[in-house]
Structures are given as C-alpha cells and as structure tokens.
Design an enzyme around this catalytic site. Structure first.
Site, PDB file in Angstrom:
ATOM      1  N   ALA A  24       0.831  -1.203   0.000  1.00  0.00           N
ATOM      2  CA  ALA A  24       0.000   0.000   0.000  1.00  0.00           C
ATOM      3  C   ALA A  24       0.867   1.255   0.000  1.00  0.00           C
ATOM      4  O   ALA A  24       0.574   2.243  -0.686  1.00  0.00           O
ATOM      5  CB  ALA A  24      -0.933  -0.005   1.199  1.00  0.00           C
ATOM      6  N   VAL A  25       1.951   1.220   0.760  1.00  0.00           N
ATOM      7  CA  VAL A  25       2.874   2.362   0.808  1.00  0.00           C
ATOM      8  C   VAL A  25       3.513   2.594  -0.560  1.00  0.00           C
ATOM      9  O   VAL A  25       3.767   3.730  -0.953  1.00  0.00           O
ATOM     10  CB  VAL A  25       3.957   2.135   1.886  1.00  0.00           C
ATOM     11  CG1 VAL A  25       5.051   3.206   1.783  1.00  0.00           C
ATOM     12  CG2 VAL A  25       3.349   2.181   3.270  1.00  0.00           C
ATOM     13  N   ASP A  26       3.761   1.499  -1.298  1.00  0.00           N
ATOM     14  CA  ASP A  26       4.344   1.633  -2.630  1.00  0.00           C
ATOM     15  C   ASP A  26       3.537   2.571  -3.508  1.00  0.00           C
ATOM     16  O   ASP A  26       4.071   3.228  -4.400  1.00  0.00           O
ATOM     17  CB  ASP A  26       4.429   0.266  -3.317  1.00  0.00           C
ATOM     18  CG  ASP A  26       5.553  -0.594  -2.754  1.00  0.00           C
ATOM     19  OD1 ASP A  26       6.342  -0.065  -1.950  1.00  0.00           O
ATOM     20  OD2 ASP A  26       5.633  -1.774  -3.113  1.00  0.00           O
ATOM     21  N   GLU A  27       2.217   2.636  -3.264  1.00  0.00           N
ATOM     22  CA  GLU A  27       1.356   3.494  -4.065  1.00  0.00           C
ATOM     23  C   GLU A  27       0.805   4.662  -3.240  1.00  0.00           C
ATOM     24  O   GLU A  27      -0.260   5.202  -3.511  1.00  0.00           O
ATOM     25  CB  GLU A  27       0.222   2.663  -4.659  1.00  0.00           C
ATOM     26  CG  GLU A  27       0.732   1.590  -5.611  1.00  0.00           C
ATOM     27  CD  GLU A  27      -0.385   0.859  -6.342  1.00  0.00           C
ATOM     28  OE1 GLU A  27      -1.554   1.134  -6.044  1.00  0.00           O
ATOM     29  OE2 GLU A  27      -0.072   0.024  -7.199  1.00  0.00           O
ATOM     30  N   CYS A  28       1.557   5.024  -2.198  1.00  0.00           N
ATOM     31  CA  CYS A  28       1.272   6.198  -1.375  1.00  0.00           C
ATOM     32  C   CYS A  28       0.011   6.061  -0.517  1.00  0.00           C
ATOM     33  O   CYS A  28      -0.515   7.066  -0.053  1.00  0.00           O
ATOM     34  CB  CYS A  28       1.196   7.464  -2.221  1.00  0.00           C
ATOM     35  SG  CYS A  28       2.677   8.498  -2.038  1.00  0.00           S
TER      36      CYS A  28
END
Length: 444
Positions: free
Chosen positions: A377-381
């Site tokens: 999820a963090v990979d896509e902010c």
C-alpha cells in the site's frame, strides 16, 4: 619521459583527462600483490562508504518530503509534470519504491539538533525562562490557547486558596502535569536529561504520539490530554483514557475546560464532604469561560474531524491522514478485518520473543501477510494503511512486537510528514513503562 604509476592502478576511479595524462595505469597483472593491497583496498572502501552515506542521506530526504522516484513503467514527463506528481496530493497514483534504509540511521537528527543545542546547563537555564520555547523544543509540539487560559484560571484561584496552580484541583483528586510542569517552574535547577526522557514525561503505556497528557487523577491510570492528528495543530481536541482499562480513548471536548467538566461530572468521587465544593467549582468554570468567550461542550471541531477519519483504529478515536477521496489515494483497508487482526495479535500477548521462538514464528506467519500488504500500500502512497497497522500493533500492547512496529511507524509518519511523531514513538517504544508513576522529575 616516464609517467609515475597511479597508486590506484587499473582500479582507478578518476575520469579526469589531466590525471590520465600525468599518471600511468598499469593492469593488475603488472602490479605485485603488495602494491594492490596497499593502493586499492582502503581508498576504494573509503569511496564506497562515502557514496553509500550520500545515497542514504538523499533517500531520507526523499522520504521526509514524500518524493516518489520515477519508474520505468511510467511515461517520461516534463520537469514541471514531475514536480507536480512528486507531492502526495497529486491527482494520479504513482508507484513508490520504498528505499531500504537501515533503522540505525539518525532519522530524528533534525528534530534533536535544537535539543542538543540547549544541552549545556547555562543554555538550558535560559530556555527555562521561556516556557513556550521550552515546550516546543522538549515536547516537539505547541499548546492550544486554552492551555494558558486554564493556567490563568488556576492562578486566580490559587491566590484565594493560597495554593499552587497545579494543585488547585487536588481536593477532587486531579493534578496538572506534563507541560504544566514547565509553567510551574519545575524544570528549573534540575539536571539536564536526554531528549527522549522529556518525550516520555507523563506518557502512559497506551498513549500514542498523537496524545499528550496534561492532567492525571492521582493514584489511578485516568488521564486527560490533547489529541493532535498533526503535530503542528495548535487547536487539538481533548481526550481521556484509563490505562488500567486498556488502549481505548474517548474525545471529551474541544478545550481543557471541557476535560475539567467531564472529570467533575463523570470521574470524580462525590461524597457528602466534597459535593458542595464540586458544585462550586463547576459554577466557577462556567462563569470564567463565559467571561473569556470560551465555549463549553462545543462539537464543531469534532464534527469536522469525524468527516476526515479514514478508519477506526483499536484506540477507537480513529485515524486522520491526508487522503484524496477523488483519486482514492492515501489509505486503503488492511488485509484483515479488525476482528481477525485482534485474533492474530492475541497470540503475541505475553509472548517472550526469545524464550518462545517457535510460537513467535508461528504467530508471525499469520501477521506477515498483513505487513506485506501494508508495505505494498505504501508503494502506491496509501501510507495511512501502514499507520493503521502500526497503531493496532501498538494498541495490542504486545512487547514482543516492538521491533516490528517501529519501521511501520517510522515510514508511515515520514510519508504523512509528521517527523515529530517519529521521535516521540521511538523514545516511547525504547522505554515503554506500564506503571502510573511517569514523572520525569520525581527523582530530581
């Protein structure tokens, strides 16, 4: 004329034309082992270390500013377009490649520098003369207007009662603490502590970085304080928690006078001996707030905040992070429901990570997919997902998960641009106290 040999030999990293004209660069086969060892190993290592340090420093800056590096699968943009998409509030979602940064890197150095500046006793005394500045440097936050209003109210009552301001409510079992200790002058003429010690001052076991204690009921786990979703918010709401009952918090108002009324009406023990005193105190609070234009039991700020909550965490207050509802960027639900996650985390309760390695590994097999999904999820902010997971692990109270939740907090707060909370949660997790005697000044 023969050129002198370059001490780096064939491994020379220099690209300068003048350097190559001045020195010969024989191949490795023409150098003996002693020359290679003496001239190539140490300098190359030094250069590699320098490059690694520069790379890590740049990656840290990118995290703090929520910069997303360009990815090969995206079309090449103009510089103006790249600048527009590099900030979180851009319209389109772009993949964020998480830098692999050692946790040993001093991520909080920019926060601690002001504290180091005042570490000397002479400078510390000067800082104590400016309570507002002291609170900002030592606690990393600023107080809401009602903070000083309550102190002014207590000062008036203290003159009549011939008491200290912080003890005005002691007849009802309530005491002003935390940043009020600064106004009371208690930090003067005491030893200078480590930066983390100030951040743990009156911080209870389940107090997240968003919460700061300012009032406690003596001899119990009941405490009131400011709740700030963002550390820069100077008009935070006021919440309540009883650490003996667990991690759940409750919003009780929009200022500290609301907290006082909540305590007198719902928490204070009423007896025939103090019933009239409680009624008189409530009357004085009402008169004072009306005179100063302070609204009691208002819910405007709470209504606004409720619309910004992206999820309900285990502490029941909810999580507020930057979230673009049009593009659905900033948060996505966890892989598991709250009920399932509670079941998974219950397996870590009172589990000793070193003594029960097998049980810990078995429990981690169930938790790891949730962590992996949060990282994706963090990979896509959608960094709110990681903060939700970190907060739920924190609220579980499982000590064996301390090192698991640290990077989740660090990355989540970095992406949310809340670096003060990184420093606070790190200091708290390093020495998380289960007791209720949390006064930094108790042993001075």
């Amino acid at each position: 004329m023969d050129k002198p040999d370059c001490k780096y030999g064939a491994d020379c990293y220099q690209k300068n034309f003048a350097h190559k004209e001045k020195y010969r660069h024989p191949s490795k086969s023409t150098n003996d082992a002693t020359t290679i060892e003496a001239t190539s190993v140490l300098p190359v290592d030094s250069q590699i270390s320098k490059r690694m340090a520069e790379s890590i420093e740049q990656e840290l800056e990118d995290i703090k500013r929520c910069k997303r590096p360009p990815t090969p699968e995206k079309d090449v943009h103009t510089p103006e377009q790249e600048d527009a998409s590099s900030e979180y509030h851009g319209i389109s979602r772009q993949r964020y490649t998480l830098p692999k940064i050692p946790l040993s890197v001093g991520m909080m150095s920019d926060l601690y520098d002001p504290q180091i500046e005042y570490s000397k006793q002479a400078e510390y005394k000067e800082l104590c003369d400016d309570p507002r500045n002291f609170i900002k440097h030592k606690f990393l936050v600023e107080m809401a207007p009602c903070f000083n209003s309550l102190w002014e109210f207590c000062t008036e009552l203290a003159v009549k009662a011939k008491s200290k301001q912080e003890d005005i409510f002691l007849p009802f079992g309530l005491k002003l603490v935390g940043p009020y200790d600064v106004l009371a002058g208690k930090f003067k003429d005491v030893k200078v502590h480590e930066p983390g010690d100030y951040l743990r001052h009156w911080r209870f076991y389940f107090d997240p970085p968003e919460f700061q204690t300012v009032m406690v009921q003596k001899g119990t786990g009941v405490h009131y304080g400011y709740w700030r979703d963002n550390p820069d918010d100077v008009s935070g709401l006021v919440a309540w928690n009883d650490v003996h009952k667990g991690c759940e918090f409750k919003m009780v108002g929009e200022n500290l006078f609301d907290a006082l009324m909540h305590y007198l009406e719902h928490v204070a023990t009423v007896t025939p001996f103090n019933k009239n005193k409680i009624s008189e105190m409530k009357k004085q609070i009402n008169e004072w707030t009306q005179k100063k234009g302070i609204n009691l039991k208002a819910n405007n700020k709470q209504t606004v905040r409720n619309k910004l909550i992206v999820c309900k965490t285990f502490h029941k207050v909810g999580l507020v992070v930057p979230y673009d509802r049009k593009t659905d960027v900033g948060y996505r639900p966890l892989l598991e429901s709250d009920a399932n996650l509670r079941t998974i985390l219950s397996k870590f309760d009172k589990l000793d990570r070193t003594a029960n390695t097998n049980k810990y590994q078995e429990a981690m097999k169930e938790l790891q997919p949730v962590i992996t999904a949060a990282n994706l999820a963090v990979d896509e902010c959608d960094f709110g997902t990681m903060l939700e997971l970190a907060m739920d692990l924190f609220c579980s109270g499982a000590k064996c998960l301390t090192e698991v939740m640290k990077p989740l907090f660090f990355i989540g707060y970095s992406m949310a641009k809340r670096p003060q909370y990184i420093a606070i949660v790190k200091s708290h997790l390093d020495k998380r106290n289960e007791g209720i005697c949390l006064d930094l000044l108790a042993n001075n």
